[in-house]
Design a protein around this motif. Structure first.
Motif, PDB file in Angstrom:
ATOM      1  N   VAL A 176      -5.135   4.517   1.884  1.00 11.11           N
ATOM      2  CA  VAL A 176      -5.388   5.291   0.671  1.00 11.11           C
ATOM      3  C   VAL A 176      -4.098   5.325  -0.137  1.00 11.11           C
ATOM      4  CG1 VAL A 176      -6.187   7.482  -0.284  1.00 11.11           C
ATOM      5  CG2 VAL A 176      -7.048   6.695   1.935  1.00 11.11           C
ATOM      6  N   MET A 177      -4.176   4.859  -1.373  1.00 12.10           N
ATOM      7  CA  MET A 177      -2.991   4.713  -2.212  1.00 12.10           C
ATOM      8  C   MET A 177      -2.802   5.928  -3.118  1.00 12.10           C
ATOM      9  SD  MET A 177      -3.857   0.769  -3.266  1.00 12.10           S
ATOM     10  CE  MET A 177      -2.350   0.492  -4.203  1.00 12.10           C
ATOM     11  N   GLY A 178      -1.545   6.183  -3.485  1.00 13.96           N
ATOM     12  CA  GLY A 178      -1.229   7.245  -4.427  1.00 13.96           C
ATOM     13  C   GLY A 178      -0.918   6.711  -5.803  1.00 13.96           C
ATOM     14  N   THR A 179      -1.299   5.464  -6.040  1.00 14.12           N
ATOM     15  CA  THR A 179      -1.098   4.788  -7.329  1.00 14.12           C
ATOM     16  C   THR A 179      -2.409   4.138  -7.746  1.00 14.12           C
ATOM     17  OG1 THR A 179      -0.507   2.698  -6.266  1.00 14.12           O
ATOM     18  CG2 THR A 179       1.288   4.251  -6.693  1.00 14.12           C
ATOM     19  N   GLY A 180      -2.386   3.486  -8.909  1.00  9.55           N
ATOM     20  CA  GLY A 180      -3.516   2.651  -9.274  1.00  9.55           C
ATOM     21  C   GLY A 180      -3.624   1.481  -8.317  1.00  9.55           C
ATOM     22  N   PRO A 181      -4.787   0.825  -8.256  1.00  3.81           N
ATOM     23  CA  PRO A 181      -4.972  -0.266  -7.290  1.00  3.81           C
ATOM     24  C   PRO A 181      -4.136  -1.503  -7.597  1.00  3.81           C
ATOM     25  CG  PRO A 181      -6.833  -0.147  -8.801  1.00  3.81           C
ATOM     26  CD  PRO A 181      -5.992   1.053  -9.082  1.00  3.81           C
ATOM     27  N   ASP A 182      -3.550  -1.535  -8.775  1.00  3.20           N
ATOM     28  CA  ASP A 182      -2.716  -2.681  -9.165  1.00  3.20           C
ATOM     29  C   ASP A 182      -1.233  -2.412  -8.966  1.00  3.20           C
ATOM     30  OD1 ASP A 182      -2.775  -0.716 -11.101  1.00  3.20           O
ATOM     31  OD2 ASP A 182      -2.555  -2.110 -12.776  1.00  3.20           O
ATOM     32  N   ARG A 183      -0.902  -1.265  -8.389  1.00  5.92           N
ATOM     33  CA  ARG A 183       0.499  -0.916  -8.136  1.00  5.92           C
ATOM     34  C   ARG A 183       0.685  -0.662  -6.648  1.00  5.92           C
ATOM     35  NH1 ARG A 183       2.759   1.117 -13.004  1.00  5.92           N
ATOM     36  NH2 ARG A 183       1.640   0.112 -14.735  1.00  5.92           N
ATOM     37  N   ILE A 184       1.672  -1.295  -6.034  1.00  5.70           N
ATOM     38  CA  ILE A 184       1.943  -1.101  -4.612  1.00  5.70           C
ATOM     39  C   ILE A 184       3.171  -0.215  -4.459  1.00  5.70           C
ATOM     40  CG2 ILE A 184       2.482  -2.199  -2.412  1.00  5.70           C
ATOM     41  CD1 ILE A 184      -0.303  -2.815  -3.511  1.00  5.70           C
ATOM     42  N   TYR A 185       3.001   0.882  -3.722  1.00  8.09           N
ATOM     43  CA  TYR A 185       4.118   1.770  -3.448  1.00  8.09           C
ATOM     44  C   TYR A 185       4.006   2.238  -1.994  1.00  8.09           C
ATOM     45  CZ  TYR A 185       7.377   5.639  -3.664  1.00  8.09           C
ATOM     46  OH  TYR A 185       8.433   6.491  -3.427  1.00  8.09           O
ATOM     47  N   PRO A 186       5.130   2.148  -1.262  1.00  9.68           N
ATOM     48  CA  PRO A 186       6.440   1.621  -1.642  1.00  9.68           C
ATOM     49  C   PRO A 186       6.446   0.096  -1.691  1.00  9.68           C
ATOM     50  CG  PRO A 186       6.467   2.229   0.656  1.00  9.68           C
ATOM     51  CD  PRO A 186       5.119   2.654   0.133  1.00  9.68           C
ATOM     52  N   ALA A 187       7.397  -0.449  -2.438  1.00 11.97           N
ATOM     53  CA  ALA A 187       7.470  -1.901  -2.602  1.00 11.97           C
ATOM     54  C   ALA A 187       7.700  -2.610  -1.270  1.00 11.97           C
ATOM     55  CB  ALA A 187       8.583  -2.251  -3.588  1.00 11.97           C
ATOM     56  N   LYS A 188       8.367  -1.934  -0.316  1.00 12.19           N
ATOM     57  CA  LYS A 188       8.619  -2.551   0.984  1.00 12.19           C
ATOM     58  C   LYS A 188       7.326  -2.868   1.727  1.00 12.19           C
ATOM     59  CE  LYS A 188      13.226  -0.647   1.932  1.00 12.19           C
ATOM     60  NZ  LYS A 188      14.026   0.206   2.848  1.00 12.19           N
ATOM     61  N   ASN A 189       6.249  -2.207   1.360  1.00 17.69           N
ATOM     62  CA  ASN A 189       4.976  -2.441   2.053  1.00 17.69           C
ATOM     63  C   ASN A 189       4.042  -3.355   1.259  1.00 17.69           C
ATOM     64  OD1 ASN A 189       5.374  -1.145   4.447  1.00 17.69           O
ATOM     65  ND2 ASN A 189       4.334   0.745   3.890  1.00 17.69           N
ATOM     66  N   ARG A 190       4.619  -4.121   0.353  1.00 16.13           N
ATOM     67  CA  ARG A 190       3.795  -5.021  -0.451  1.00 16.13           C
ATOM     68  C   ARG A 190       3.040  -6.031   0.417  1.00 16.13           C
ATOM     69  NH1 ARG A 190       3.749  -5.813  -5.666  1.00 16.13           N
ATOM     70  NH2 ARG A 190       5.674  -4.594  -5.878  1.00 16.13           N
ATOM     71  N   GLU A 191       3.746  -6.643   1.353  1.00 16.92           N
ATOM     72  CA  GLU A 191       3.094  -7.637   2.212  1.00 16.92           C
ATOM     73  C   GLU A 191       2.008  -6.993   3.065  1.00 16.92           C
ATOM     74  OE1 GLU A 191       4.260 -10.830   5.768  1.00 16.92           O
ATOM     75  OE2 GLU A 191       5.827  -9.986   4.466  1.00 16.92           O
ATOM     76  N   LEU A 192       2.286  -5.794   3.600  1.00 16.47           N
ATOM     77  CA  LEU A 192       1.288  -5.080   4.388  1.00 16.47           C
ATOM     78  C   LEU A 192       0.075  -4.744   3.534  1.00 16.47           C
ATOM     79  CD1 LEU A 192       0.355  -3.530   6.926  1.00 16.47           C
ATOM     80  CD2 LEU A 192       1.687  -1.569   6.107  1.00 16.47           C
ATOM     81  N   ALA A 193       0.306  -4.310   2.308  1.00 13.49           N
ATOM     82  CA  ALA A 193      -0.811  -3.977   1.409  1.00 13.49           C
ATOM     83  C   ALA A 193      -1.673  -5.200   1.132  1.00 13.49           C
ATOM     84  CB  ALA A 193      -0.281  -3.394   0.102  1.00 13.49           C
ATOM     85  N   HIS A 194      -1.043  -6.348   0.925  1.00 11.84           N
ATOM     86  CA  HIS A 194      -1.816  -7.569   0.678  1.00 11.84           C
ATOM     87  C   HIS A 194      -2.641  -7.948   1.909  1.00 11.84           C
ATOM     88  CE1 HIS A 194      -0.184  -8.044  -3.208  1.00 11.84           C
ATOM     89  NE2 HIS A 194       1.002  -8.523  -2.867  1.00 11.84           N
ATOM     90  N   GLN A 195      -2.081  -7.765   3.087  1.00 10.85           N
ATOM     91  CA  GLN A 195      -2.832  -8.069   4.312  1.00 10.85           C
ATOM     92  C   GLN A 195      -4.024  -7.127   4.458  1.00 10.85           C
ATOM     93  OE1 GLN A 195      -0.568  -7.777   7.952  1.00 10.85           O
ATOM     94  NE2 GLN A 195      -2.188  -8.696   9.189  1.00 10.85           N
ATOM     95  N   ILE A 196      -3.813  -5.845   4.170  1.00 12.78           N
ATOM     96  CA  ILE A 196      -4.912  -4.887   4.253  1.00 12.78           C
ATOM     97  C   ILE A 196      -5.989  -5.223   3.230  1.00 12.78           C
ATOM     98  CG2 ILE A 196      -5.546  -2.457   3.926  1.00 12.78           C
ATOM     99  CD1 ILE A 196      -2.765  -1.717   5.031  1.00 12.78           C
ATOM    100  N   ALA A 197      -5.577  -5.596   2.024  1.00 11.15           N
ATOM    101  CA  ALA A 197      -6.546  -5.932   0.980  1.00 11.15           C
ATOM    102  C   ALA A 197      -7.377  -7.157   1.346  1.00 11.15           C
ATOM    103  CB  ALA A 197      -5.828  -6.165  -0.343  1.00 11.15           C
ATOM    104  N   SER A 198      -6.768  -8.116   2.023  1.00 13.42           N
ATOM    105  CA  SER A 198      -7.486  -9.356   2.328  1.00 13.42           C
ATOM    106  C   SER A 198      -8.370  -9.238   3.562  1.00 13.42           C
ATOM    107  CB  SER A 198      -6.485 -10.500   2.516  1.00 13.42           C
ATOM    108  OG  SER A 198      -5.642 -10.244   3.633  1.00 13.42           O
ATOM    109  N   GLU A 199      -8.007  -8.367   4.512  1.00 17.66           N
ATOM    110  CA  GLU A 199      -8.743  -8.299   5.773  1.00 17.66           C
ATOM    111  C   GLU A 199      -9.368  -6.935   6.055  1.00 17.66           C
ATOM    112  OE1 GLU A 199      -6.012  -9.492   8.799  1.00 17.66           O
ATOM    113  OE2 GLU A 199      -5.311 -11.245   7.684  1.00 17.66           O
ATOM    114  N   HIS A 200      -8.929  -5.908   5.323  1.00 15.46           N
ATOM    115  CA  HIS A 200      -9.370  -4.537   5.619  1.00 15.46           C
ATOM    116  C   HIS A 200      -9.743  -3.861   4.296  1.00 15.46           C
ATOM    117  CE1 HIS A 200      -7.930  -5.208   9.739  1.00 15.46           C
ATOM    118  NE2 HIS A 200      -6.941  -5.861   9.150  1.00 15.46           N
ATOM    119  N   LEU A 201      -9.152  -2.732   3.949  1.00 19.49           N
ATOM    120  CA  LEU A 201      -9.550  -2.059   2.707  1.00 19.49           C
ATOM    121  C   LEU A 201      -8.440  -1.184   2.147  1.00 19.49           C
ATOM    122  CD1 LEU A 201     -11.864  -1.502   0.688  1.00 19.49           C
ATOM    123  CD2 LEU A 201     -12.530   0.429   2.124  1.00 19.49           C
TER     124      LEU A 201
END
Length: 385
Positions: A176-201
């Protein structure tokens, strides 16, 4: 609201117009949708009808003055592959989340939409956990995800990150994000967020373009707890936002679990406070399974044979821990001496001593001295009670 018609793409414009109106927050929107059933009907309602629901006059005046640029920007985002929106009257809207006082009118999604309907456990905690906290978060999430629960967390650094990664290794996770779906925060978790988006939710209530703001994250926390059957707090200081999530969970009628720690560890004080307030003390995944298993129908009774490979058991074969225990005697010895005997770093020795003390294998004495506990022995499984 069970009889509401599902939202179709041509009706989403009306939903966006209402939810983008200044002054129409989630509580007012819930009141409006319960009365008028559809966003189109809200827009067609007379000012007197709206005022009868105690909607602020300024919001009523703004209702038909749509911010078309913002709406079009959101629709453009939704046109991209994998991007979706679920509205409050959609059949796929999570039923537990719909029950809270102020459910989000719209959820923006990237990933596997089906995970919204799966039984979930929230795992939250400190952004600066101890090594023990990291291990506990990862191992509990791994095991419980493998047992059928979707692990929900907030994509933050620390415990959230470990929980997501542990769940990914064995099952599913939802962030669950605290930003819009087009913004990743924190930036250090960008790769993790992309993995969740591609395989999870990934999900958020904030429309595209919403940046990270301090006030967004307590709002995000109510969604984390609202989606879940229960909330597990792994480590938390007394000022931790995780305590907000736990309080919201209790208010929403969810189970609250907390892992105890050393009385000397400031990261454990929040968990100890929760336990004093009635949270369920957790020593193993079985403690959570006992409470949530009957609610989900997924978790098999957790026996000693099916317990996760806990950090305590893993440490039995860890060469660094074996070296430290060999350096410890039954007479008190200083941390500096242990560092010299083992060749380990001061940070590693301090962390390992804390965990061994927590498990009852080591006792501490004034002046920073430690010794082995004569009656302690390595457990082969969970102790019987």
């Amino acid at each position: 609201m069970d009889d509401m018609p599902p939202t179709t793409p041509d009706k989403l414009d009306a939903w966006l117009q209402v939810t983008h109106t200044p002054g129409i927050g989630n509580r007012y929107f819930k009141r409006l949708i319960e009365r008028f059933q559809t966003a189109e009907a809200i827009l067609a309602a007379s000012p007197d009808e709206l005022a009868s629901l105690s909607i602020p006059q300024t919001a009523i005046e703004q209702l038909c003055k749509a911010d078309r640029q913002r709406i079009e920007s959101t629709l453009e985002w939704l046109d991209q592959p994998g991007h979706q929106a679920v509205t409050l009257n959609d059949p796929d809207y999570p039923p537990l989340l719909r029950e809270i006082d102020d459910p989000p009118a719209i959820l923006y999604l990237i990933g596997n939409r089906e995970l919204l309907m799966q039984p979930q456990l929230a795992v939250v905690g400190s952004r600066n956990p101890t090594q023990s906290g990291r291990e506990n978060a990862r191992e509990f999430a791994r095991f419980l995800a493998g047992s059928g629960l979707t692990i929900c967390s907030g994509l933050a650094l620390g415990i959230d990150t470990e929980a997501h990664q542990g769940a990914i290794s064995a099952g599913h996770t939802l962030a669950v994000m605290g930003t819009g779906p087009d913004r990743i925060y924190p930036a250090k978790n960008r790769e993790l967020a992309h993995q969740i988006a591609s395989e999870h939710l990934l999900i958020t209530e904030f429309p595209p373009g919403t940046p990270a703001k301090a006030e967004n994250f307590p709002r995000r926390n109510r969604i984390i707890s609202g989606l879940s059957l229960g909330v597990l707090v792994v480590e938390a200081t007394l000022q931790s936002g995780s305590l907000i999530t736990a309080r919201l969970a209790a208010e929403q009628g969810r189970e609250v679990f907390a892992i105890p720690g050393s009385i000397h560890n400031p990261q454990s004080k929040g968990c100890h406070t929760l336990i004093r307030q009635g949270a369920k003390l957790v020593e193993s995944a079985q403690d959570i399974g006992i409470e949530l298993g009957p609610l989900t129908g997924l978790l098999e009774p957790l026996t000693e044979q099916t317990q996760p490979a806990t950090p305590q058991l893993q440490r039995q074969t860890d060469p660094d821990y074996q070296r430290l225990e060999e350096a410890l005697g039954y007479d008190p010895v200083s941390v500096d001496e242990l560092i010299t005997r083992t060749g380990l770093t001061p940070e590693a020795v301090s962390s390992m001593l804390l965990l061994l003390e927590l498990e009852g294998h080591v006792s501490s004495a004034p002046g920073g001295y430690y010794s082995r506990v004569l009656t302690a022995s390595r457990p082969s499984g969970r102790e019987s009670k």
